[in-house]
Design a protein around this motif. Structure first.
Motif, short mmCIF file in Angstrom:
data_model
loop_
_atom_site.label_atom_id
_atom_site.label_comp_id
_atom_site.label_asym_id
_atom_site.label_seq_id
_atom_site.Cartn_x
_atom_site.Cartn_y
_atom_site.Cartn_z
N LEU A 27 0.83 -1.21 0.00
CA LEU A 27 0.00 0.00 0.00
C LEU A 27 0.87 1.26 0.00
O LEU A 27 0.64 2.18 -0.79
CB LEU A 27 -0.92 -0.01 1.22
CG LEU A 27 -1.73 1.27 1.46
CD1 LEU A 27 -2.74 1.50 0.34
CD2 LEU A 27 -2.44 1.20 2.81
N MET A 28 1.86 1.30 0.87
CA MET A 28 2.72 2.48 0.96
C MET A 28 3.57 2.68 -0.31
O MET A 28 3.93 3.80 -0.64
CB MET A 28 3.65 2.39 2.17
CG MET A 28 2.94 2.46 3.50
SD MET A 28 2.05 4.01 3.75
CE MET A 28 0.42 3.41 4.11
N ASP A 29 3.84 1.59 -1.01
CA ASP A 29 4.60 1.69 -2.26
C ASP A 29 3.72 2.02 -3.46
O ASP A 29 4.23 2.26 -4.55
CB ASP A 29 5.36 0.38 -2.52
CG ASP A 29 6.60 0.24 -1.65
OD1 ASP A 29 7.11 1.28 -1.17
OD2 ASP A 29 7.06 -0.90 -1.44
N THR A 43 -7.16 1.88 4.74
CA THR A 43 -6.40 1.81 5.99
C THR A 43 -7.30 1.51 7.18
O THR A 43 -6.86 0.88 8.14
CB THR A 43 -5.58 3.09 6.25
OG1 THR A 43 -6.45 4.21 6.25
CG2 THR A 43 -4.47 3.25 5.24
N LEU A 44 -8.55 1.94 7.13
CA LEU A 44 -9.48 1.64 8.22
C LEU A 44 -9.74 0.14 8.32
O LEU A 44 -10.16 -0.35 9.38
CB LEU A 44 -10.80 2.39 8.04
CG LEU A 44 -10.76 3.86 8.41
CD1 LEU A 44 -12.07 4.55 8.04
CD2 LEU A 44 -10.45 4.05 9.88
N LEU A 154 -0.04 3.51 15.32
CA LEU A 154 -1.11 2.89 14.54
C LEU A 154 -2.48 3.22 15.15
O LEU A 154 -3.40 3.63 14.45
CB LEU A 154 -0.90 1.38 14.47
CG LEU A 154 -1.87 0.58 13.61
CD1 LEU A 154 -1.15 -0.64 13.04
CD2 LEU A 154 -3.08 0.13 14.37
N VAL A 155 -2.59 3.06 16.46
CA VAL A 155 -3.87 3.33 17.14
C VAL A 155 -4.24 4.81 17.02
O VAL A 155 -5.40 5.14 16.74
CB VAL A 155 -3.79 2.89 18.62
CG1 VAL A 155 -5.00 3.36 19.41
CG2 VAL A 155 -3.65 1.39 18.71
N ASN A 156 -3.28 5.69 17.21
CA ASN A 156 -3.55 7.13 17.07
C ASN A 156 -4.05 7.44 15.66
O ASN A 156 -5.00 8.20 15.47
CB ASN A 156 -2.31 7.95 17.38
CG ASN A 156 -1.88 7.86 18.82
OD1 ASN A 156 -2.61 7.38 19.68
ND2 ASN A 156 -0.67 8.30 19.10
N SER A 157 -3.39 6.88 14.67
CA SER A 157 -3.76 7.13 13.27
C SER A 157 -5.14 6.57 12.96
O SER A 157 -5.94 7.21 12.28
CB SER A 157 -2.73 6.50 12.33
OG SER A 157 -1.46 7.08 12.55
N LEU A 158 -5.42 5.39 13.47
CA LEU A 158 -6.72 4.77 13.24
C LEU A 158 -7.85 5.64 13.79
O LEU A 158 -8.87 5.84 13.13
CB LEU A 158 -6.75 3.38 13.87
CG LEU A 158 -8.01 2.56 13.66
CD1 LEU A 158 -8.26 2.31 12.18
CD2 LEU A 158 -7.91 1.24 14.41
N ARG A 159 -7.63 6.18 14.98
CA ARG A 159 -8.66 7.04 15.59
C ARG A 159 -8.93 8.27 14.73
O ARG A 159 -10.08 8.63 14.46
CB ARG A 159 -8.19 7.46 17.00
CG ARG A 159 -9.18 8.34 17.74
CD ARG A 159 -8.69 8.64 19.14
NE ARG A 159 -7.36 9.22 19.18
CZ ARG A 159 -7.10 10.52 18.95
NH1 ARG A 159 -8.07 11.35 18.67
NH2 ARG A 159 -5.87 10.97 19.02
N ILE A 160 -7.87 8.90 14.24
CA ILE A 160 -8.01 10.10 13.42
C ILE A 160 -8.64 9.75 12.07
O ILE A 160 -9.54 10.46 11.58
CB ILE A 160 -6.65 10.80 13.23
CG1 ILE A 160 -6.06 11.24 14.58
CG2 ILE A 160 -6.75 11.97 12.26
CD1 ILE A 160 -6.93 12.18 15.38
#
Length: 197
Positions: A27-29, A43-44, A154-160
Motif C-alpha cells: 500500500l505504501m509503495d 487503511t481503516l 497505529l492506534v492514534n492514526s486509526l482514531r483520526i
C-alpha cells in the motif's frame, strides 16, 4: 534452532502477520493509485488487522538488537512521508491530547504511517531472507517496536482516520498520468475481498 521455536516461525500467527505486513508495505509503495477517500477507507480495514496480528506474534529474544540490518533508507522514508502529506493534504496534521503527548501537541499522520512503514518493511525484508535465525530476530524486533512505538502510532492514526472518514469531505481524485492498470495487484484483490470499490 530448537524445533519448537522453528515451528513458531512458520506458525499461522506469524504467517498471517507477514501477509498483513506485506499488504501494508505494498500500500505504501502504491500510494499514487489511491484517492484520499480510498486510502482512508482501505487503511481503516488494514490497520485493525495489522494491530491484531501483531498482538498474536510469539515472543523471541534477540541476542544483539543493534546488529539487526535496516532496509529502509532515509530517502525511502521521506518519499513515503511526502506522498502521504500530498495525499492527505489538510488532513495530515492533527492535535493530540491524550496519553504521553503534551496537550494539543500537533502530529502528522504522514509521519505516523512512514514510521510504521519503516519498521514493517524492515521486518518483511529481514523475514524474507528465509534464514531461521534472522527470521526469529525479525519477529522479535517487530514485536518489540510494536510494543514500544509503532503500535501506539497505529492506534492514534486509526482514531483520526475514523473521524475523517465519517466526518470530513474526502477527495475521490487519483493522481493523473499514472498507469492505473492494477487488476492483478494484491491490493486490488484485497479491495475486492473487503468490498472496497
Amino acid at each position: 534452532m530448537e524445533e519448537e521455536k522453528r515451528n513458531l516461525l512458520y506458525s499461522r500467527d506469524v504467517l498471517d502477520f507477514v501477509t498483513v505486513a506485506t499488504e501494508y508495505v505494498t500500500l505504501m509503495d502504491s500510494l499514487h493509485e489511491y484517492s484520499q477517500k480510498k486510502f482512508i477507507q482501505y487503511t481503516l480495514r488494514l490497520l485493525p488487522l495489522m494491530y491484531m496480528k501483531a498482538q498474536l506474534l510469539p515472543d523471541f529474544e534477540i541476542a544483539e538488537p543493534e546488529t539487526l540490518e535496516k532496509f529502509v533508507s532515509e530517502e525511502e522514508w521521506s518519499r513515503v512521508k511526502l506522498q502521504l502529506e500530498q495525499k492527505l493534504d489538510k488532513l495530515d496534521t492533527y492535535k493530540e491530547n491524550v496519553g504521553r503527548f503534551e496537550a494539543n501537541e500537533e502530529n502528522a499522520l504522514s509521519e505516523n504511517f512512514a514510521d510504521i512503514f519503516q519498521d514493517i518493511k524492515d521486518f518483511t525484508s529481514l523475514y524474507s531472507t528465509a534464514v531461521d535465525e534472522l527470521m526469529k530476530d525479525a519477529v522479535a524486533e517487530v514485536k518489540r517496536t510494536f510494543n514500544e512505538y509503532w503500535g501506539q502510532r497505529l492506534v492514534n492514526s486509526l482514531r483520526i482516520m475514523h473521524y475523517y472518514f465519517h466526518n470530513e469531505q474526502l477527495s475521490d481524485d487519483v493522481q493523473e498520468g499514472v498507469d492505473n492498470n492494477t487488476e492483478n495487484w494484491i491490493t486490488e484483490q484485497r479491495k475486492d475481498e473487503w468490498g472496497i470499490e
